[in-house]
Enzyme design. Structure first.
Site, PDB file in Angstrom:
ATOM      1  N   SER A  96      21.683  67.762 -50.533  1.00  0.00           N
ATOM      2  CA  SER A  96      20.843  67.004 -51.452  1.00  0.00           C
ATOM      3  C   SER A  96      19.422  67.525 -51.299  1.00  0.00           C
ATOM      4  CB  SER A  96      20.930  65.511 -51.096  1.00  0.00           C
ATOM      5  OG  SER A  96      20.033  64.768 -51.885  1.00  0.00           O
ATOM      6  N   LYS A 124      17.396  66.474 -56.875  1.00  0.00           N
ATOM      7  CA  LYS A 124      16.728  65.215 -57.208  1.00  0.00           C
ATOM      8  C   LYS A 124      15.829  65.452 -58.414  1.00  0.00           C
ATOM      9  CE  LYS A 124      18.188  62.523 -53.834  1.00  0.00           C
ATOM     10  NZ  LYS A 124      18.855  61.223 -54.044  1.00  0.00           N
ATOM     11  N   ASP A 154      20.414  63.986 -59.353  1.00  0.00           N
ATOM     12  CA  ASP A 154      20.350  62.568 -58.944  1.00  0.00           C
ATOM     13  C   ASP A 154      18.957  62.045 -59.270  1.00  0.00           C
ATOM     14  OD1 ASP A 154      20.505  60.067 -57.792  1.00  0.00           O
ATOM     15  OD2 ASP A 154      20.886  60.766 -55.749  1.00  0.00           O
ATOM     16  N   GLU A 165      23.745  61.587 -61.330  1.00  0.00           N
ATOM     17  CA  GLU A 165      23.850  60.382 -60.501  1.00  0.00           C
ATOM     18  C   GLU A 165      22.746  59.384 -60.836  1.00  0.00           C
ATOM     19  OE1 GLU A 165      24.356  61.507 -56.395  1.00  0.00           O
ATOM     20  OE2 GLU A 165      23.744  59.554 -55.633  1.00  0.00           O
ATOM     21  N   ASP A 167      25.660  55.381 -57.852  1.00  0.00           N
ATOM     22  CA  ASP A 167      25.360  55.233 -56.430  1.00  0.00           C
ATOM     23  C   ASP A 167      24.857  53.791 -56.238  1.00  0.00           C
ATOM     24  OD1 ASP A 167      24.071  55.209 -53.929  1.00  0.00           O
ATOM     25  OD2 ASP A 167      22.928  57.034 -54.223  1.00  0.00           O
ATOM     26  N   LYS A 182      28.719  55.094 -50.240  1.00  0.00           N
ATOM     27  CA  LYS A 182      27.979  55.103 -48.981  1.00  0.00           C
ATOM     28  C   LYS A 182      28.402  53.838 -48.261  1.00  0.00           C
ATOM     29  CE  LYS A 182      23.917  57.364 -50.962  1.00  0.00           C
ATOM     30  NZ  LYS A 182      22.531  57.169 -51.436  1.00  0.00           N
ATOM     31  N   LYS A 223      22.900  69.222 -54.941  1.00  0.00           N
ATOM     32  CA  LYS A 223      22.396  68.054 -55.688  1.00  0.00           C
ATOM     33  C   LYS A 223      20.888  68.168 -55.781  1.00  0.00           C
ATOM     34  CE  LYS A 223      22.124  63.332 -54.170  1.00  0.00           C
ATOM     35  NZ  LYS A 223      22.890  62.134 -53.760  1.00  0.00           N
ATOM     36  N   GLY A 247      24.930  60.207 -48.607  1.00  0.00           N
ATOM     37  CA  GLY A 247      24.223  60.134 -47.333  1.00  0.00           C
ATOM     38  C   GLY A 247      22.935  59.372 -47.467  1.00  0.00           C
TER      39      GLY A 247
HETATM   40  O1  OSB Z   1      20.312  58.726 -53.655  1.00  0.00           O
HETATM   41  O2  OSB Z   1      21.763  59.723 -52.488  1.00  0.00           O
HETATM   42  C1  OSB Z   1      20.641  59.232 -52.582  1.00  0.00           C
HETATM   43  C2  OSB Z   1      18.687  59.805 -49.348  1.00  0.00           C
HETATM   44  C3  OSB Z   1      18.025  58.606 -49.237  1.00  0.00           C
HETATM   45  C4  OSB Z   1      18.184  57.657 -50.214  1.00  0.00           C
HETATM   46  C5  OSB Z   1      19.008  57.905 -51.310  1.00  0.00           C
HETATM   47  C6  OSB Z   1      19.690  59.100 -51.421  1.00  0.00           C
HETATM   48  C7  OSB Z   1      19.495  60.079 -50.430  1.00  0.00           C
HETATM   49  C8  OSB Z   1      20.101  61.406 -50.478  1.00  0.00           C
HETATM   50  C9  OSB Z   1      20.198  62.141 -49.162  1.00  0.00           C
HETATM   51  O3  OSB Z   1      20.426  61.956 -51.499  1.00  0.00           O
HETATM   52  C10 OSB Z   1      21.568  62.564 -48.830  1.00  0.00           C
HETATM   53  C11 OSB Z   1      21.644  63.049 -47.402  1.00  0.00           C
HETATM   54  O4  OSB Z   1      21.729  62.209 -46.467  1.00  0.00           O
HETATM   55  O5  OSB Z   1      21.617  64.256 -47.199  1.00  0.00           O
HETATM   56 MG    MG Z   2      21.898  58.816 -55.003  1.00  0.00          MG
END
Ligand code: OSB
Ligand code: MG
Length: 383
Positions: free
Chosen positions: A138, A166, A192, A217, A242, A266, A164, A294
């Protein structure tokens, strides 16, 4: 019999190797609540609360979770005999709204104690069978499309099976488009948005369709299902939810409304493993793929995610990067690693979490501690 008699709650501070920026906020040092559970026979296990520093992902934070665990979650579980770990979640849900990350920290800890007691790996106890799981990265929001392209290129070179990206308004089409152009039509990419858009952006988001992402996402609000359904009708790219999926009931609603076609599970977000299994099983019957997300967990929470991701219907790569992606040094031995094919090994041959907690390092990183004991042990509650 499973009876947890003591929980030691700790807060550690663990600096990330680099700040992680999503549309709703940035974090550069994790404040992580760890739990050490002790059962009636002295069997111990560690678990982790995934709540963040700020209420920008869900309403929970480490501070609300600390309060909820101390005041309401631990007192319901401590000293109470259960036959199986799956009996705990209903006890935590009865007349007790929300605080799912706080509940999950205790509930998952109890599953790990149960695994230790049985001499079983957590993965096997949950019903997992895979010996290795496919991993995605991510990538936080970067300064420029060029930086993002570089990071995505590196990730694929390391073997990651999914990248992924952001996104947020102003860092979306040009950024994702640059990565697609640079890495080619078959690169496994997704985006995401962490709630950065509204239904007014539907046409704008539809311009992501030609980029052939694996999924988009959670573009809309953290608790929305209806507007996501409207967007899904206008997109060919699958929507993955999510934040909106906080229970198996919300997963059912998603399926009924057509709000998305994939779920990121999660365990911390949904109240623990029992709820995760319910969502996993429901999605399997509906043909909805799931993958494990995660929350920038330490090696303890990561062990939980790896175990969960070993179940059958986790058919897309999880956000389960190896330790070195996050930390100079993790708090577990061995650290989590990924091979050149983007696979993380599931420690099926070891009981419980399958990694050892480096307790000296945890002590060094600890900034506060609370010891919680069964209410019946008069005077000992909450030291
Ligand atoms: O939206 O998936 C998410 C981390 C913190 C809060 C929300 C998200 C995330 C990540 C990190 O995308 C995923 C990771 O732990 O590598
Ligand atoms: Mg997410």
């Amino acid at each position: 019999m499973l009876r947890i008699d003591q929980i030691t709650l700790r807060e550690i501070r663990l600096p990330l190797r680099e700040p992680f920026r999503i549309s709703s906020g940035v974090v550069d040092e994790r404040r992580i609540a760890l739990l050490e559970l002790v059962d009636a026979d002295g069997v111990t296990a560690w678990s982790e609360c995934v709540a963040g520093e700020q209420p920008n992902y869900s309403s929970e934070t480490i501070d609300t979770a600390w309060h909820a665990i101390t005041e309401w979650v631990a007192p319901r579980v401590l000293g109470r005999p259960f036959t199986e770990a799956r009996e705990i979640f209903p006890v935590l849900e009865r007349d007790f709204r929300g605080h799912l990350m706080a509940k999950a920290a205790v509930e998952m800890g109890a599953w790990i104690v149960a695994a230790e007691r049985l001499g079983a790996s957590l993965a096997n106890l949950l019903g997992g069978t895979r010996s290795q799981i496919a991993t995605g990265i991510s990538l936080g929001i970067q300064r420029s499309p060029e930086t993002l392209v570089e990071r995505a290129r590196q990730a694929l070179a390391l073997g990651y099976r999914k990248v992924k990206i952001k996104i947020q308004p102003g860092a979306d089409l040009a950024y994702v488009g640059a990565v697609r152009a640079a890495l080619g039509p078959t690169a496994p990419l997704m985006a995401d948005a962490n709630n950065a858009y509204t239904i007014a952006d539907a046409e704008h988001l539809a311009r992501l369709d030609p980029l052939e992402l694996m999924m988009i996402e959670q573009p809309f609000a953290f608790d929305d299902l209806v507007q996501h359904a409207e967007l899904q009708r206008r997109l060919t790219t699958p929507i993955c939810l999510d934040e909106s999926i906080t229970s198996v009931d919300r997963a059912r609603d998603m399926a009924a409304l057509g709000s998305g076609r994939i779920i990121n599970i999660k365990p911390g977000r949904v109240g623990g493993f029992t709820a995760s299994l319910a969502i996993h099983d429901f999605c399997e019957t509906k043909g909805i793929p799931v993958w494990c997300g995660g929350m920038l967990e330490s090696g303890i929470g990561r062990a939980c995610n790896v175990a969960l991701a070993s179940l059958r219907n986790f058919t897309k790569p999880g956000d389960v990067s190896p330790s070195a992606r996050y930390w100079e040094r993790d708090i577990v031995t061995p650290e989590w690693t990924m091979n050149a094919d983007g696979m993380v090994r599931v420690p099926l041959d070891r009981p419980g979490l399958g990694v050892d907690v480096d307790t000296d390092r945890v002590d060094d990183l600890t900034v506060r501690v609370a010891t919680l004991t069964a209410p019946s042990r008069a005077g000992a509650a909450r030291v």
